[in-house]
Design an enzyme around this catalytic site. Structure first.
Site, PDB file in Angstrom:
ATOM      1  N   ASP A  12       3.403   6.572   4.890  1.00 34.63           N
ATOM      2  CA  ASP A  12       2.845   5.592   3.946  1.00 34.63           C
ATOM      3  C   ASP A  12       3.870   4.465   3.756  1.00 34.63           C
ATOM      4  O   ASP A  12       5.027   4.587   4.163  1.00 34.63           O
ATOM      5  CB  ASP A  12       2.577   6.329   2.624  1.00 34.63           C
ATOM      6  CG  ASP A  12       1.845   5.475   1.597  1.00 34.63           C
ATOM      7  OD1 ASP A  12       1.169   4.502   1.989  1.00 34.63           O
ATOM      8  OD2 ASP A  12       1.951   5.803   0.385  1.00 34.63           O
ATOM      9  N   ASP A  43      -5.614   1.745   0.242  1.00 34.46           N
ATOM     10  CA  ASP A  43      -6.010   1.918  -1.164  1.00 34.46           C
ATOM     11  C   ASP A  43      -7.289   1.174  -1.490  1.00 34.46           C
ATOM     12  O   ASP A  43      -7.276   0.081  -2.059  1.00 34.46           O
ATOM     13  CB  ASP A  43      -4.876   1.453  -2.079  1.00 34.46           C
ATOM     14  CG  ASP A  43      -3.630   2.304  -1.906  1.00 34.46           C
ATOM     15  OD1 ASP A  43      -3.742   3.422  -1.354  1.00 34.46           O
ATOM     16  OD2 ASP A  43      -2.546   1.839  -2.304  1.00 34.46           O
ATOM     17  N   GLU A  56       4.491  -0.803   5.858  1.00 30.71           N
ATOM     18  CA  GLU A  56       4.156  -2.185   6.300  1.00 30.71           C
ATOM     19  C   GLU A  56       5.400  -2.985   6.661  1.00 30.71           C
ATOM     20  O   GLU A  56       5.287  -3.828   7.548  1.00 30.71           O
ATOM     21  CB  GLU A  56       3.357  -2.893   5.199  1.00 30.71           C
ATOM     22  CG  GLU A  56       1.956  -2.333   5.013  1.00 30.71           C
ATOM     23  CD  GLU A  56       1.919  -0.946   4.382  1.00 30.71           C
ATOM     24  OE1 GLU A  56       2.819  -0.643   3.582  1.00 30.71           O
ATOM     25  OE2 GLU A  56       1.010  -0.171   4.712  1.00 30.71           O
TER      26      GLU A  56
HETATM   27  O1  MIG Z   1       1.958   2.823  -3.991  1.00 32.00           O
HETATM   28  O2  MIG Z   1       2.053   8.026  -2.213  1.00 32.00           O
HETATM   29  O3  MIG Z   1      -1.933   4.286   0.125  1.00 32.00           O
HETATM   30  O4  MIG Z   1      -2.650   6.924  -0.301  1.00 32.00           O
HETATM   31  O5  MIG Z   1      -1.458   8.273  -2.459  1.00 32.00           O
HETATM   32  C1  MIG Z   1       1.273   4.019  -3.875  1.00 32.00           C
HETATM   33  C2  MIG Z   1       1.239   7.535  -3.231  1.00 32.00           C
HETATM   34  C3  MIG Z   1       1.861   4.805  -2.727  1.00 32.00           C
HETATM   35  C4  MIG Z   1      -0.107   4.528  -1.391  1.00 32.00           C
HETATM   36  C5  MIG Z   1      -1.034   5.206  -0.452  1.00 32.00           C
HETATM   37  C6  MIG Z   1      -1.770   6.293  -1.181  1.00 32.00           C
HETATM   38  C7  MIG Z   1      -0.779   7.278  -1.735  1.00 32.00           C
HETATM   39  C8  MIG Z   1       0.198   6.567  -2.670  1.00 32.00           C
HETATM   40  N1  MIG Z   1       0.839   5.471  -1.954  1.00 32.00           N
END
Ligand code: MIG
Length: 814
Positions: A418, A501, A421
């Site tokens: 996650d 999200d 980016e």
């Molecule tokens: O800023 O890890 O897209 O699926 O549950 C939130 C917590 C960070 C973003 C991800 C989401 C995940 C969440 N993450």
């Protein structure tokens, strides 16, 4: 035929100094007259024009790669992050080069490029000589390394692709940017989003073509926004490097692009099961309760996810030992009950804890991204101040991959990447520019060296690469399962993805379908959305319809944000729970078919989800109606319900020899017809094309739970047809050495008798000893299985025969 040495053009050589062409609409310079045609090798030609050079390589006969070297500049490197390092292409040996008075013509049996001698503008033609696309101003360059490509768009042309952009499937008429962005709270038409996939597929007069512009920088695609007749790509400062792909059908073009950027490796079968996620299951007891309830309530499920709260203060590669005192014990118990564990790993490494080994180990070894003065870049994310590994350095990828040793030893089966980016909240307490690294931050770029502006869009992809390579080293007998949020072209070689999200709204349900279809067109076959919507709270109906959409998307994962109501499928009351249970059961029944489609994607790049225009490019009704109906694999047509309150609707069934049969009712409809479908809340409209053997398993607890009886639904129709089913161990690599079962069902049907021969490849036994063969719409008078009379039953206008794996089935009709 031009000899394979440097060859001057017949005329114009050594004449007046090279004149560039007229500027393009943005004041960029363009190529001028061709002054020299240089054949560099069997499959490469360099055109010299206006002081610049255009290099054309034919990686295979349906693909041409074009690179521009502006005057005094260089071509983009031969190898790029997008290109498959073990490509499925072979440079064509059949390139014919003809230098004529007006044009230079480069031709293979599948594609030809004609360059005008006076302007060096290109025109691309398919195997039949149809002009699929041509330069408007063509290749162009500006100050400070700027480069662009302008092509002509024709009035009725449609453009698809560009990854996860949450806009209409047909991208025409808008301008888009490719810059991986943590787009929390995104809505329809938000841009840019998480992924940067500069790949499009055009369809003009039913003819397809593909374009991939290989720039990792912040590129812009104007698809007829500024001028309806122009497609312009600004590379954002990379040298122009693009690929045009020809093909007989749009799917063929998608396969061509996949030869260039690679295909998904075979994933474990459990990747196709139902997955349960939550931000976050906070402790061991919560995880165990969810797992137990899933089983007690009869939900199949293959994976449970551990979101960021499993870690100790969000330190990657640690566990919060209060909440999870015995991770290996927990994961082992889950595994014994058929659940795989997937753990989240973010790129940020907590920087302000002198006790945290990962942080100083990485610092000492120089694994973190630095400012130009050599100071490590520190940005704040969940753990507070963090260092960020430079995944564009081979040694750093190796180190990072090996850091998964403990998690693998604990039994984790998959890794969820996650925030890659990369997302950054603040830098020294000040909101980060565009939510990411400052652009001057340095990267290794595998030895070449460069800044974040160049590395940004591949950062997440290289993190996924480090992860998957690490898992392959640490657990060589297992197929890695990685899910990544950020992606660049080619990421399918390393990971699956989800759409980030989203929100619990009906429009987001539609966007989810659209995004997964576009990702598939763009080369990423395995994707899904957060079922139910990440933010907000779906009502029961929206949740039920989202579970049904999830049945169709390769990744079927229920997920929800922190501080939203919980989302397990029994929390919406009995009626919705039973609809959700039905959806999950249907997914498990369809697994043999879906696994076959996954195998096809891994083998030749054909996407699992196929938007209708890819299959029916010339169908005007497809163009007007049903933009979000799609194929799952070759033979299943889905019309998921994406509108609130919809309990019946018109659905369009495109051309198919022998027509379509409703999966649920067995009603038969001709191709090219619109039919009225009942869509009660528990119904996911699905149609099976004639000429299909649809394999179905029993609904079960998890994907690898053995079963005794395989159902084969034989949908008769055309006079001759064939259909395939693939099976293997579901994990590991023995299938590469013959441990698989690939059946071709080859049918001949003269109306009086239907004969299905089953030819098998591979040395694995057939899945299940008992086969239940069902022939909807066929009333048998007699049935022969491998030449012997077999008992059969006729009911509901269909025939049912119990067999084992057969070599031939003969059904005489009444
Ligand atoms: O800023 O890890 O897209 O699926 O549950 C939130 C917590 C960070 C973003 C991800 C989401 C995940 C969440 N993450």
């Amino acid at each position: 035929m031009t000899p394979p040495t440097s060859t001057a053009a017949a005329r114009g050589e050594g004449a007046a100094p090279a004149q560039p062409g007229p500027p393009d609409a943005y004041g960029f310079e363009t190529l001028g007259a061709v002054s020299r045609v240089e054949r560099v090798g069997d499959a490469t030609v360099v055109l010299h024009a206006g002081g610049a050079r255009l290099r054309l390589d034919f990686p295979d006969e349906a693909i041409v790669r074009v690179r521009l070297a502006a005057p005094g500049g260089d071509f983009a490197p031969d190898e790029t992050y997008a290109m498959d390092p073990a490509p499925a292409f072979r440079p064509t040996a059949s390139l014919e080069v003809v230098v004529g008075d007006d044009e230079v013509r480069l031709r293979t049996p599948s594609l030809s490029v004609r360059a005008r001698r006076d302007t060096c503008r290109l025109r691309f033609e398919d195997r039949e000589g149809y002009p699929i696309v041509e330069d408007e101003a063509g290749a162009a360059w500006g100050a400070a390394g700027a480069a662009a490509l302008s092509l002509r768009l024709r009035p009725d042309e449609r453009i698809f692709g560009l990854g996860d952009k949450p806009s209409a499937l047909d991208r025409r008429g808008r301008r888009y940017e490719n810059w991986a962005t943590d787009a929390f709270g995104f809505q329809r038409d938000s841009d840019p989003l998480y992924k940067a996939i500069p790949v499009i597929v055009g369809i003009v007069e039913g003819r397809p073509w593909g374009l991939f512009v290989d720039t990792t920088r912040r590129s812009a695609f104007d698809l007829g926004a500024e001028d309806a007749g122009r497609l312009r790509v600004d590379t954002g400062g990379s040298p122009l490097d693009y690929v045009v792909v020809a093909g007989t059908t749009p799917l063929d073009v998608v396969r061509g692009l996949a030869r260039y950027t690679g295909r998904t490796p075979m994933l474990p079968r459990w990747a196709l099961g139902y997955h349960q996620c939550r931000y976050s299951y906070r402790d061991e007891a919560e995880v165990r309760t969810v797992a137990r309830e899933l089983r007690e309530r009869g939900f199949g499920c293959d994976a449970i996810y551990f979101d960021i709260h499993y870690m100790d203060g969000f330190r990657v590669f640690t566990w919060d030992r209060e909440a999870f005192p015995d991770p290996a014990g927990l994961i082992g118990d889950l595994a014994a009950d058929g659940f795989r564990s997937v753990v989240i790993i973010d790129p940020g490494v907590k920087a302000d804890d002198p006790e945290y080994a990962v942080a100083h180990e990485g610092l000492e070894a120089g694994h973190y991204c630095t400012y130009p003065d050599g100071q490590p870049f520190v940005g704040e994310v969940w753990p507070g101040p963090c260092y960020f590994p430079d995944f564009t350095r081979a040694g750093t990828r190796m180190w990072w991959g090996d850091l998964h040793r403990g998690l693998v030893a604990d039994g984790a089966a998959g890794v969820w990447n996650d925030m890659n980016e990369p997302a950054v909240f603040t830098v020294s307490g000040v909101e980060a520019d565009a939510g990411t690294f400052p652009l001057e931050v340095r990267h290794d770029l595998d030895g070449r060296g460069g800044d974040h502006a160049e590395a940004h869009n591949v950062y997440g992809m290289q993190m996924a690469r480090a992860t998957t390579d690490g898992l392959r080293r640490l657990a060589p007998a297992r197929r890695p399962f990685i899910i990544t949020r950020a992606a660049y072209a080619g990421t399918q070689r390393y990971a699956t993805t989800w759409t980030g999200d989203n929100s619990a709204t009906w429009d987001h349900l539609r966007l989810a379908a659209q995004q997964c279809l576009s990702l598939a067109i763009s080369g990423i076959p395995f994707s899904g959305s957060d079922v139910g919507g990440f933010s907000g709270a779906p009502d029961g109906e929206l949740f039920a319809r989202w579970m049904q959409l999830g049945v169709l998307t390769p990744l079927f994962r229920n997920h929800s944000a922190v501080d939203t109501p919980r989302r397990e499928p029994w929390l919406f009351g009995d009626e919705i729970e039973s609809v959700a249970r039905g959806a999950v059961a249907l997914r498990y029944r369809l697994l043999p078919y879906l696994y076959t489609a996954l195998h096809e994607a891994a083998t030749d790049g054909t996407p699992i989800l196929r938007a209708l225009p890819l299959v029916h490019p010339a169908d005007e009704t497809v163009r007007r109606a049903s933009p979000l109906a799609f194929y799952v694999g070759p033979d299943l047509l889905a019309h998921p319900v994406l509108e609130e309150g919809q309990r019946e609707r018109e659905v369009y069934l495109p051309a198919r020899e022998g027509g379509w049969t409703c999966f649920h009712t067995g009603a038969h409809h001709p191709g090219r017809s619109s039919v009225w479908a009942e869509t009660p809340l528990d119904r996911l409209p699905l149609y099976v094309g004639a000429g299909t053997v649809l394999p179905l398993a029993p609904a079960r607890r998890h994907a690898d739970e053995p079963f005794d009886r395989l159902t084969l639904r034989v949908y008769a129709g055309p006079a001759r047809w064939s259909s395939r089913m693939y099976d293997d161990a579901g994990d590991g690599w023995d299938f590469e050495n013959g441990d698989y079962w690939l059946a071709s069902f080859n049918a001949e049907d003269d109306g009086a008798a239907l004969v299905v021969a089953c030819e098998v490849e591979g040395r694995r036994p057939a899945p299940a000893a008992d086969w239940d063969v069902v022939l909807p719409g066929v009333t048998a008078a007699s049935v022969l299985v491998d030449g012997a009379d077999a008992p059969f039953e006729v009911s509901h206008g269909g025939t049912r025969v119990a067999t084992g794996p057969f070599r031939s089935l003969r059904v005489e009709r009444v």
